[in-house]
Design a protein around this motif. Structure first.
Motif, PDB file in Angstrom:
ATOM      1  N   ALA A 279      13.876  39.982 111.616  1.00  0.00           N
ATOM      2  CA  ALA A 279      12.633  40.761 111.604  1.00  0.00           C
ATOM      3  C   ALA A 279      12.655  41.732 110.429  1.00  0.00           C
ATOM      4  CB  ALA A 279      12.468  41.521 112.921  1.00  0.00           C
ATOM      5  N   GLY A 280      13.807  42.397 110.234  1.00  0.00           N
ATOM      6  CA  GLY A 280      13.933  43.305 109.088  1.00  0.00           C
ATOM      7  C   GLY A 280      13.895  42.565 107.765  1.00  0.00           C
ATOM      8  N   VAL A 281      14.576  41.431 107.703  1.00  0.00           N
ATOM      9  CA  VAL A 281      14.591  40.639 106.470  1.00  0.00           C
ATOM     10  C   VAL A 281      13.190  40.147 106.133  1.00  0.00           C
ATOM     11  CG1 VAL A 281      15.409  38.480 105.438  1.00  0.00           C
ATOM     12  CG2 VAL A 281      17.008  39.961 106.684  1.00  0.00           C
ATOM     13  N   SER A 282      12.399  39.782 107.170  1.00  0.00           N
ATOM     14  CA  SER A 282      11.038  39.294 106.911  1.00  0.00           C
ATOM     15  C   SER A 282      10.163  40.383 106.289  1.00  0.00           C
ATOM     16  CB  SER A 282      10.416  38.771 108.207  1.00  0.00           C
ATOM     17  OG  SER A 282      10.159  39.817 109.123  1.00  0.00           O
ATOM     18  N   CYS A 283      10.436  41.640 106.630  1.00  0.00           N
ATOM     19  CA  CYS A 283       9.709  42.744 105.980  1.00  0.00           C
ATOM     20  C   CYS A 283      10.013  42.784 104.483  1.00  0.00           C
ATOM     21  CB  CYS A 283      10.095  44.086 106.603  1.00  0.00           C
ATOM     22  SG  CYS A 283       9.475  44.368 108.259  1.00  0.00           S
ATOM     23  N   LEU A 284      11.281  42.581 104.151  1.00  0.00           N
ATOM     24  CA  LEU A 284      11.717  42.698 102.762  1.00  0.00           C
ATOM     25  C   LEU A 284      11.425  41.446 101.943  1.00  0.00           C
ATOM     26  CD1 LEU A 284      15.181  44.372 103.483  1.00  0.00           C
ATOM     27  CD2 LEU A 284      13.052  45.494 102.811  1.00  0.00           C
ATOM     28  N   THR A 285      10.970  40.398 102.614  1.00  0.00           N
ATOM     29  CA  THR A 285      10.649  39.150 101.901  1.00  0.00           C
ATOM     30  C   THR A 285       9.171  38.800 102.055  1.00  0.00           C
ATOM     31  OG1 THR A 285      11.419  37.905 103.849  1.00  0.00           O
ATOM     32  CG2 THR A 285      12.984  38.224 102.048  1.00  0.00           C
ATOM     33  N   PHE A 286       8.779  38.322 103.239  1.00  0.00           N
ATOM     34  CA  PHE A 286       7.391  37.889 103.465  1.00  0.00           C
ATOM     35  C   PHE A 286       6.385  39.005 103.198  1.00  0.00           C
ATOM     36  CE2 PHE A 286       9.499  34.638 106.109  1.00  0.00           C
ATOM     37  CZ  PHE A 286       8.881  33.502 105.608  1.00  0.00           C
ATOM     38  N   TRP A 287       6.633  40.188 103.806  1.00  0.00           N
ATOM     39  CA  TRP A 287       5.642  41.267 103.698  1.00  0.00           C
ATOM     40  C   TRP A 287       5.653  41.888 102.301  1.00  0.00           C
ATOM     41  CZ3 TRP A 287       5.414  46.496 106.818  1.00  0.00           C
ATOM     42  CH2 TRP A 287       4.084  46.939 106.842  1.00  0.00           C
ATOM     43  N   LEU A 288       6.834  42.119 101.768  1.00  0.00           N
ATOM     44  CA  LEU A 288       6.938  42.773 100.461  1.00  0.00           C
ATOM     45  C   LEU A 288       6.361  41.892  99.346  1.00  0.00           C
ATOM     46  CD1 LEU A 288       8.037  45.357  99.108  1.00  0.00           C
ATOM     47  CD2 LEU A 288      10.181  44.121  98.725  1.00  0.00           C
ATOM     48  N   LYS A 289       6.591  40.591  99.433  1.00  0.00           N
ATOM     49  CA  LYS A 289       6.137  39.679  98.383  1.00  0.00           C
ATOM     50  C   LYS A 289       4.727  39.147  98.634  1.00  0.00           C
ATOM     51  CE  LYS A 289      10.077  39.877  96.220  1.00  0.00           C
ATOM     52  NZ  LYS A 289      10.203  40.531  94.899  1.00  0.00           N
ATOM     53  N   GLY A 290       4.275  39.228  99.891  1.00  0.00           N
ATOM     54  CA  GLY A 290       2.996  38.597 100.203  1.00  0.00           C
ATOM     55  C   GLY A 290       1.866  39.547 100.508  1.00  0.00           C
ATOM     56  N   THR A 291       2.005  40.829 100.128  1.00  0.00           N
ATOM     57  CA  THR A 291       0.974  41.818 100.469  1.00  0.00           C
ATOM     58  C   THR A 291      -0.326  41.598  99.711  1.00  0.00           C
ATOM     59  OG1 THR A 291       1.998  43.260  98.794  1.00  0.00           O
ATOM     60  CG2 THR A 291       2.588  43.648 101.100  1.00  0.00           C
ATOM     61  N   ASN A 292      -0.305  40.814  98.633  1.00  0.00           N
ATOM     62  CA  ASN A 292      -1.513  40.618  97.825  1.00  0.00           C
ATOM     63  C   ASN A 292      -2.265  39.343  98.184  1.00  0.00           C
ATOM     64  OD1 ASN A 292      -1.033  42.981  96.313  1.00  0.00           O
ATOM     65  ND2 ASN A 292       0.386  41.875  94.963  1.00  0.00           N
ATOM     66  N   THR A 293      -1.757  38.554  99.121  1.00  0.00           N
ATOM     67  CA  THR A 293      -2.432  37.319  99.512  1.00  0.00           C
ATOM     68  C   THR A 293      -2.644  37.290 101.014  1.00  0.00           C
ATOM     69  OG1 THR A 293      -0.353  36.092  99.812  1.00  0.00           O
ATOM     70  CG2 THR A 293      -1.321  36.120  97.597  1.00  0.00           C
ATOM     71  N   ASP A 294      -3.800  36.774 101.424  1.00  0.00           N
ATOM     72  CA  ASP A 294      -4.092  36.682 102.854  1.00  0.00           C
ATOM     73  C   ASP A 294      -3.112  35.754 103.556  1.00  0.00           C
ATOM     74  OD1 ASP A 294      -6.206  38.387 102.546  1.00  0.00           O
ATOM     75  OD2 ASP A 294      -7.705  36.802 102.341  1.00  0.00           O
ATOM     76  N   GLY A 295      -2.768  34.647 102.900  1.00  0.00           N
ATOM     77  CA  GLY A 295      -1.838  33.709 103.506  1.00  0.00           C
ATOM     78  C   GLY A 295      -0.471  34.313 103.736  1.00  0.00           C
ATOM     79  N   GLY A 296       0.007  35.101 102.775  1.00  0.00           N
ATOM     80  CA  GLY A 296       1.307  35.740 102.930  1.00  0.00           C
ATOM     81  C   GLY A 296       1.330  36.746 104.062  1.00  0.00           C
ATOM     82  N   VAL A 297       0.253  37.510 104.182  1.00  0.00           N
ATOM     83  CA  VAL A 297       0.166  38.507 105.251  1.00  0.00           C
ATOM     84  C   VAL A 297       0.117  37.822 106.614  1.00  0.00           C
ATOM     85  CG1 VAL A 297      -1.276  40.296 106.260  1.00  0.00           C
ATOM     86  CG2 VAL A 297      -0.897  40.249 103.787  1.00  0.00           C
ATOM     87  N   ILE A 298      -0.658  36.740 106.723  1.00  0.00           N
ATOM     88  CA  ILE A 298      -0.765  36.021 107.998  1.00  0.00           C
ATOM     89  C   ILE A 298       0.574  35.396 108.382  1.00  0.00           C
ATOM     90  CG2 ILE A 298      -1.828  34.042 109.141  1.00  0.00           C
ATOM     91  CD1 ILE A 298      -4.367  34.636 107.503  1.00  0.00           C
ATOM     92  N   ALA A 299       1.245  34.793 107.404  1.00  0.00           N
ATOM     93  CA  ALA A 299       2.554  34.186 107.681  1.00  0.00           C
ATOM     94  C   ALA A 299       3.542  35.238 108.161  1.00  0.00           C
ATOM     95  CB  ALA A 299       3.082  33.490 106.425  1.00  0.00           C
ATOM     96  N   PHE A 300       3.523  36.392 107.506  1.00  0.00           N
ATOM     97  CA  PHE A 300       4.427  37.464 107.924  1.00  0.00           C
ATOM     98  C   PHE A 300       4.086  37.951 109.327  1.00  0.00           C
ATOM     99  CE2 PHE A 300       4.845  42.084 108.427  1.00  0.00           C
ATOM    100  CZ  PHE A 300       6.232  42.165 108.492  1.00  0.00           C
ATOM    101  N   ALA A 301       2.787  38.104 109.625  1.00  0.00           N
ATOM    102  CA  ALA A 301       2.379  38.600 110.936  1.00  0.00           C
ATOM    103  C   ALA A 301       2.869  37.691 112.048  1.00  0.00           C
ATOM    104  CB  ALA A 301       0.858  38.740 110.989  1.00  0.00           C
ATOM    105  N   VAL A 302       2.808  36.391 111.831  1.00  0.00           N
ATOM    106  CA  VAL A 302       3.255  35.430 112.848  1.00  0.00           C
ATOM    107  C   VAL A 302       4.767  35.507 113.033  1.00  0.00           C
ATOM    108  CG1 VAL A 302       3.444  32.979 113.404  1.00  0.00           C
ATOM    109  CG2 VAL A 302       1.305  33.879 112.472  1.00  0.00           C
TER     110      VAL A 302
END
Length: 388
Positions: A279-302
């Motif tokens: 969960a912590g790693v996903s913050c530092l990868t999915f969320w940090l790298k995907g904040t500018n795209t809707d797809g990245g944010v949705i993937a991280f949220a799931v």
């Protein structure tokens, strides 16, 4: 070997399930209903935040209104230890009775409130106290009945809070529009009275009366290294765990149920540790790298919703697995009391904007806390693949 005579701390892993099957399953059903009506409504405060800002408290800033929800959540968590200790000494029945009256009564009083201080006292203070009086005895009772399939039993009970978190926001939004604020709260009070009243009748505990001469710790349970490490780790994780949830929709409701079904087979610690770490790693990868795209944010949220939900659902069985049955209420409640002090910092973060610094803060705190829980697991069992 008699563990008690040798002085070795006896954990609940040496105990057996409650012999009364009917009481066991009635307790799960009652806990499900109690959590549905209490924590389910606490999780629905976002609906009230919007309502108050546009109607009853339209001249009050959103950050000030948020103190109602923060106060409610803080009292709920903070009362974990005293309520749990009362459960260990007196059982669940009278605590549930008092909690039912407090929660239903607070909703009726909230329906009559129009000012900020009134809502702080009724919805913030009284409902938070009442919810604690229902939530902690319910979960502690489930833990007392089960040993072998405790995580599964607790997962089913906790599913009540997840269902409530889905049902109540929709219910309140519709009732606000159809019958108004006051009557919507009164309908909720009736639902709460029925659910928590049923829980009072159904929930029982299977326990051993505390003998002060035997334990020597009637007021405060012994805090051995494994428990201290787990508590410290849980506190640090809670500093960052809920940050993404403030800003993103998630699937944490699913994550609260499914891991519990698996934990009884692989070990509760063995599942909690990787869930919180990733969960912590996903913050530092999915969320940090995907904040500018809707797809990245949705993937991280799931992904994050599922992993964080697993942590929330597995705290109780982890603590119960290293605790004497007659001290389950105090030990589990103590964790929540410690976590309560992170609520004030989290309430301030609700008003912050998403930034790389905030994302890194969330990820680092969750990973750091997980490392401490790894230390707790190492103290319990040093074999890597042992079921813990």
């Amino acid at each position: 070997m008699d563990l008690e005579k040798t002085g070795t701390p006896r954990t609940d892993s040496t105990a057996l399930d409650s012999p009364n099957v009917l009481q066991r399953y009635l307790t799960i059903c009652g806990a499900f209903l109690g959590l549905f009506a209490t924590f389910g409504q606490i999780s629905s405060f976002g609906v009230f935040q919007t309502r108050y800002h546009t109607h009853e408290l339209s001249s009050t800033s959103p950050s000030t209104i948020a103190w109602i929800g923060s106060l409610q959540l803080w009292w709920f968590f903070f009362l974990g230890w005293p309520v749990g200790r009362a459960f260990d000494c007196y059982g669940p029945r009278w605590l549930l009775c008092l909690g039912t009256l407090c929660t239903a009564g607070s909703l009726v009083l909230t329906s009559l409130s129009t000012r900020m201080y009134q809502l702080l006292l009724t919805q913030g203070l009284l409902f938070g106290i009442g919810s604690a009086l229902v939530f902690f005895p319910s979960l502690a009772s489930v833990s007392s009945h089960f040993t072998e399939y405790r995580a599964t039993a607790l997962g089913i009970a906790i599913a009540g809070s997840s269902l409530g978190g889905i049902v109540f926001p929709v219910l309140f939004e519709r009732l606000f529009n159809q019958i108004g604020f006051g009557w919507a709260l009164r309908v909720s009070a009736l639902v709460t009275l029925i659910c928590c009243g049923s829980a009072t009748l159904m929930v029982t505990s299977y326990r051993v009366r505390i003998d002060e001469k035997e334990t020597g710790h009637c007021f405060w349970p012994p805090c051995e290294t494994r428990f201290v490490l787990f508590a410290a780790g849980g506190f640090i994780i809670s500093l960052g765990l809920y940050v993404p949830i403030f800003f993103l929709p998630s699937s944490s409701h699913v994550g609260r149920v499914l891991p519990s079904l698996l934990a009884d087979h692989v070990g509760v610690f063995n599942l909690l540790i990787p869930s919180s770490f990733f969960a912590g790693v996903s913050c530092l990868t999915f969320w940090l790298k995907g904040t500018n795209t809707d797809g990245g944010v949705i993937a991280f949220a799931v992904v994050y919703g599922f992993l964080s939900g697993a942590f929330v659902s597995l705290i109780n069985p982890c603590i119960s697995s290293i605790t004497r049955r007659e001290e389950i209420g105090a030990r589990v409640g103590m964790i929540y009391t410690i976590v309560s002090f992170s609520c004030w910092g989290n309430s301030c973060l609700e008003q912050a904007e998403v930034s790389h610094g905030l994302i890194i803060y969330a990820g680092v705190t969750v990973v750091a806390g997980t490392l401490l829980i790894c230390g707790s697991r190492w103290v319990i069992e040093r074999r890597l693949f042992a079921k813990v």
